[in-house]
Motif scaffolding. Structure first.
Motif, PDB file in Angstrom:
ATOM      1  N   HIS A 115       0.833  -1.207   0.000  1.00  0.00           N
ATOM      2  CA  HIS A 115       0.000   0.000   0.000  1.00  0.00           C
ATOM      3  C   HIS A 115       0.867   1.256   0.000  1.00  0.00           C
ATOM      4  CE1 HIS A 115      -2.627   3.096   1.883  1.00  0.00           C
ATOM      5  NE2 HIS A 115      -3.485   2.604   1.005  1.00  0.00           N
ATOM      6  N   LEU A 120       2.520   1.677  -3.399  1.00  0.00           N
ATOM      7  CA  LEU A 120       1.579   2.171  -4.411  1.00  0.00           C
ATOM      8  C   LEU A 120       1.369   3.676  -4.265  1.00  0.00           C
ATOM      9  CD1 LEU A 120      -1.062  -0.706  -4.373  1.00  0.00           C
ATOM     10  CD2 LEU A 120       0.465  -0.112  -6.265  1.00  0.00           C
ATOM     11  N   VAL A 138      -6.256   3.904  -3.418  1.00  0.00           N
ATOM     12  CA  VAL A 138      -6.150   2.559  -2.851  1.00  0.00           C
ATOM     13  C   VAL A 138      -6.323   2.699  -1.344  1.00  0.00           C
ATOM     14  CG1 VAL A 138      -4.701   0.523  -2.546  1.00  0.00           C
ATOM     15  CG2 VAL A 138      -4.599   1.814  -4.691  1.00  0.00           C
ATOM     16  N   VAL A 167      -4.696  -2.772   1.326  1.00  0.00           N
ATOM     17  CA  VAL A 167      -4.141  -3.905   0.584  1.00  0.00           C
ATOM     18  C   VAL A 167      -3.980  -5.064   1.562  1.00  0.00           C
ATOM     19  CG1 VAL A 167      -2.169  -4.794  -0.733  1.00  0.00           C
ATOM     20  CG2 VAL A 167      -2.877  -2.412  -1.010  1.00  0.00           C
TER      21      VAL A 167
END
Length: 78
Positions: free
Chosen positions: A22, A25, A33, A36
């Motif tokens: 996460h 990203l 997002v 995760v």
């Protein structure tokens, strides 16, 4: 017969690998997002007469840590 076993952490179990993904990203500029959760996927080629009970036993004894993980068995159509 082809079988896929999806293993994931139970809800409430901390997922440091998911947090790292996460964070990475976000660092790469991917917005939106929210969370995760990392898991594992096993693909097995088993005999056609392998029972559901045998597949379940494989997961419970080896493929998943039943204390912190859940699993889902998926039979793949030929």
């Amino acid at each position: 017969m082809k079988v896929r076993v999806h293993v994931s952490l139970k809800n409430g179990v901390l997922d440091p690998q998911g947090r790292a993904i996460h964070h990475a990203l976000e660092g790469l500029g991917f917005a939106g997002v929210k969370d995760v959760r990392a898991g594992r996927l096993f693909e097995l080629d088993v005999a056609d007469d392998t029972s559901d009970e045998a597949l379940d036993e494989m997961c419970r004894k080896l493929l998943a840590n039943m204390v912190i993980e859940n699993y889902r068995i998926e039979k793949v159509a030929a």
